[in-house]
Design an enzyme around this catalytic site. Structure first.
Site, PDB file in Angstrom:
ATOM      1  N   ASP A  91       6.016  -2.437  10.360  1.00 19.84           N
ATOM      2  CA  ASP A  91       6.442  -1.369   9.453  1.00 19.84           C
ATOM      3  C   ASP A  91       7.858  -1.646   8.954  1.00 19.84           C
ATOM      4  O   ASP A  91       8.143  -1.641   7.751  1.00 19.84           O
ATOM      5  CB  ASP A  91       6.357  -0.044  10.221  1.00 19.84           C
ATOM      6  CG  ASP A  91       6.549   1.174   9.349  1.00 19.84           C
ATOM      7  OD1 ASP A  91       6.432   1.069   8.123  1.00 19.84           O
ATOM      8  OD2 ASP A  91       6.807   2.244   9.922  1.00 19.84           O
TER       9      ASP A  91
HETATM   10  C1  LIG Z   1       4.041   6.591  -0.562  1.00 21.59           C
HETATM   11  C2  LIG Z   1       4.437   7.827  -1.378  1.00 21.59           C
HETATM   12  C3  LIG Z   1       5.899   7.705  -1.875  1.00 21.59           C
HETATM   13  C4  LIG Z   1       3.509   7.911  -2.580  1.00 21.59           C
HETATM   14  O1  LIG Z   1       3.652   9.162  -3.171  1.00 21.59           O
HETATM   15  P1  LIG Z   1       3.917   9.347  -4.759  1.00 21.59           P
HETATM   16  O2  LIG Z   1       5.286   8.860  -5.116  1.00 21.59           O
HETATM   17  O3  LIG Z   1       3.583  10.765  -5.083  1.00 21.59           O
HETATM   18  O4  LIG Z   1       2.945   8.350  -5.442  1.00 21.59           O
HETATM   19  P2  LIG Z   1       1.360   8.430  -5.660  1.00 21.59           P
HETATM   20  O5  LIG Z   1       0.682   9.231  -4.598  1.00 21.59           O
HETATM   21  O6  LIG Z   1       1.143   8.819  -7.091  1.00 21.59           O
HETATM   22  O7  LIG Z   1       0.975   6.909  -5.439  1.00 21.59           O
HETATM   23  C5  LIG Z   1       1.441   5.884  -6.322  1.00 21.59           C
HETATM   24  C6  LIG Z   1       0.374   4.824  -6.336  1.00 21.59           C
HETATM   25  O8  LIG Z   1       0.326   4.242  -5.006  1.00 21.59           O
HETATM   26  C7  LIG Z   1      -0.980   4.420  -4.464  1.00 21.59           C
HETATM   27  N1  LIG Z   1      -0.867   4.780  -3.058  1.00 21.59           N
HETATM   28  C8  LIG Z   1       0.023   5.622  -2.490  1.00 21.59           C
HETATM   29  N2  LIG Z   1      -0.174   5.688  -1.163  1.00 21.59           N
HETATM   30  C9  LIG Z   1      -1.212   4.880  -0.911  1.00 21.59           C
HETATM   31  C10 LIG Z   1      -1.899   4.522   0.284  1.00 21.59           C
HETATM   32  N3  LIG Z   1      -1.567   5.011   1.469  1.00 21.59           N
HETATM   33  N4  LIG Z   1      -2.927   3.629   0.184  1.00 21.59           N
HETATM   34  C11 LIG Z   1      -3.272   3.104  -0.992  1.00 21.59           C
HETATM   35  N5  LIG Z   1      -2.653   3.390  -2.162  1.00 21.59           N
HETATM   36  C12 LIG Z   1      -1.650   4.279  -2.103  1.00 21.59           C
HETATM   37  C13 LIG Z   1      -1.605   5.559  -5.257  1.00 21.59           C
HETATM   38  O9  LIG Z   1      -3.024   5.464  -5.252  1.00 21.59           O
HETATM   39  C14 LIG Z   1      -1.009   5.355  -6.620  1.00 21.59           C
HETATM   40  O10 LIG Z   1      -1.720   4.326  -7.286  1.00 21.59           O
HETATM   41  P3  LIG Z   1      -2.029   4.406  -8.867  1.00 21.59           P
HETATM   42  O11 LIG Z   1      -0.668   4.381  -9.520  1.00 21.59           O
HETATM   43  O12 LIG Z   1      -2.829   3.169  -9.125  1.00 21.59           O
HETATM   44  O13 LIG Z   1      -2.758   5.685  -9.083  1.00 21.59           O
HETATM   45  C15 LIG Z   1       4.296   9.130  -0.529  1.00 21.59           C
HETATM   46  O14 LIG Z   1       2.931   9.297  -0.171  1.00 21.59           O
HETATM   47  C16 LIG Z   1       5.148   9.123   0.696  1.00 21.59           C
HETATM   48  O15 LIG Z   1       6.356   9.369   0.638  1.00 21.59           O
HETATM   49  N6  LIG Z   1       4.532   8.832   1.865  1.00 21.59           N
HETATM   50  C17 LIG Z   1       5.302   8.774   3.106  1.00 21.59           C
HETATM   51  C18 LIG Z   1       5.863   7.367   3.277  1.00 21.59           C
HETATM   52  C19 LIG Z   1       6.392   7.140   4.668  1.00 21.59           C
HETATM   53  O16 LIG Z   1       6.717   8.074   5.391  1.00 21.59           O
HETATM   54  N7  LIG Z   1       6.447   5.857   5.041  1.00 21.59           N
HETATM   55  C20 LIG Z   1       6.964   5.505   6.311  1.00 21.59           C
HETATM   56  C21 LIG Z   1       8.480   5.403   6.253  1.00 21.59           C
HETATM   57  S1  LIG Z   1       9.015   4.135   5.114  1.00 21.59           S
HETATM   58  C1  LIG Z   2      16.506   5.339   0.482  1.00 21.23           C
HETATM   59  C2  LIG Z   2      16.909   4.257   1.497  1.00 21.23           C
HETATM   60  C3  LIG Z   2      15.763   4.018   2.400  1.00 21.23           C
HETATM   61  C4  LIG Z   2      15.898   2.715   3.138  1.00 21.23           C
HETATM   62  C5  LIG Z   2      14.593   2.512   3.829  1.00 21.23           C
HETATM   63  C6  LIG Z   2      14.344   1.103   4.282  1.00 21.23           C
HETATM   64  C7  LIG Z   2      12.868   1.045   4.568  1.00 21.23           C
HETATM   65  C8  LIG Z   2      12.474  -0.190   5.297  1.00 21.23           C
HETATM   66  C9  LIG Z   2      11.131   0.000   5.857  1.00 21.23           C
HETATM   67  C10 LIG Z   2      11.083   1.113   6.867  1.00 21.23           C
HETATM   68  C11 LIG Z   2       9.675   1.406   7.229  1.00 21.23           C
HETATM   69  C12 LIG Z   2       9.513   2.797   7.829  1.00 21.23           C
HETATM   70  O1  LIG Z   2      10.471   3.505   8.038  1.00 21.23           O
HETATM   71  O2  LIG Z   2       8.386   3.178   8.108  1.00 21.23           O
END
Ligand SMILES: CC(C)(COP(=O)(O)OP(=O)(O)OC[C@H]1O[C@@H](n2cnc3c(N)ncnc32)[C@H](O)[C@@H]1OP(=O)(O)O)[C@@H](O)C(=O)NCCC(=O)NCCS
Ligand SMILES: CCCCCCCCCCCC(=O)O
Length: 162
Positions: free
Chosen positions: A89
């Site tokens: 991740d």
């Molecule tokens: C990822 C995230 C930013 C997407 O939300 P958003 O900005 O509203 O964007 P969307 O939902 O419109 O997705 C954008 C595109 O990515 C795709 N997508 C987003 N999440 C996806 C997933 N889990 N799997 C596959 N595709 C995904 C969507 O289908 C969309 O594709 P399209 O443009 O072809 O329709 C949001 O779901 C989020 O913040 N998730 C939490 C992330 C997180 O906590 N990560 C761990 C820490 S880094």
């Molecule tokens: C807006 C600044 C955010 C910087 C985030 C760095 C993200 C690196 C990937 C971390 C993955 C996770 O948190 O799940």
């Protein structure tokens, strides 16, 4: 694992480990790029959980030398699958940042291929595979020599300023 082959578990801080990279790699300063927030995996460089050092290789792809300490234990003597997922991740997400994309991780798939013994330095090799619209695909593997312990496929989504 028999008592004879089991590695001694450190109850105090484990001794230093060699996380040096290959000659062609250059140090990569993650906090300088993304700030100090990535403490869960790489925040305790001398601790007993993970010890991580980042590099870029000659093709500018992100590499990490990683030591899975006794506090990452899952199966006896081996790394917890979740600890490997946490490493993917952070490192695969960071690889997208290192390639110039401001992302969060949207989806992460991990395949566990071999049990990873604790207290061994391994390498995470990453590669940015594609960038289509907001979707950045990054692949990686945790390996040592010819042995692949796990493979990761990470879909990163660029952040939209609101
Ligand atoms: C990822 C995230 C930013 C997407 O939300 P958003 O900005 O509203 O964007 P969307 O939902 O419109 O997705 C954008 C595109 O990515 C795709 N997508 C987003 N999440 C996806 C997933 N889990 N799997 C596959 N595709 C995904 C969507 O289908 C969309 O594709 P399209 O443009 O072809 O329709 C949001 O779901 C989020 O913040 N998730 C939490 C992330 C997180 O906590 N990560 C761990 C820490 S880094
Ligand atoms: C807006 C600044 C955010 C910087 C985030 C760095 C993200 C690196 C990937 C971390 C993955 C996770 O948190 O799940």
């Amino acid at each position: 694992m028999t008592k004879a082959t089991a590695k001694k578990v450190c109850t105090t801080l484990c001794p230093p480990v060699d996380l040096s990279g290959e000659a062609s790699w250059t140090d990569f300063d993650a906090p300088a790029l993304v700030g100090e927030s990535l403490r869960f995996v790489s925040g305790e460089p001398d601790g007993n959980r993970f010890r991580v050092r980042y590099y870029r290789d000659g093709e500018q792809q992100l590499k990490a030398r990683i030591w899975f300490g006794p506090e990452t234990e899952g199966p006896p003597g081996h790394a917890h699958g979740g600890s490997m997922a946490a490493v993917f991740d952070e490192v695969l997400g960071l690889a997208a940042w290192a390639a110039g994309y401001s992302i969060v991780v949207g989806n992460l798939n991990v395949s566990f291929r071999n049990l990873l013994p604790l207290q061994q330095v391994v390498t995470l090799e990453s590669r940015v595979i594609s960038a289509e619209g907001r979707k950045i695909m990054v692949h990686g593997r945790i390996c040592s020599g010819e042995t692949v312990y796990a493979e990761g496929e990470c879909l990163c989504i660029t952040i939209v300023k609101k």
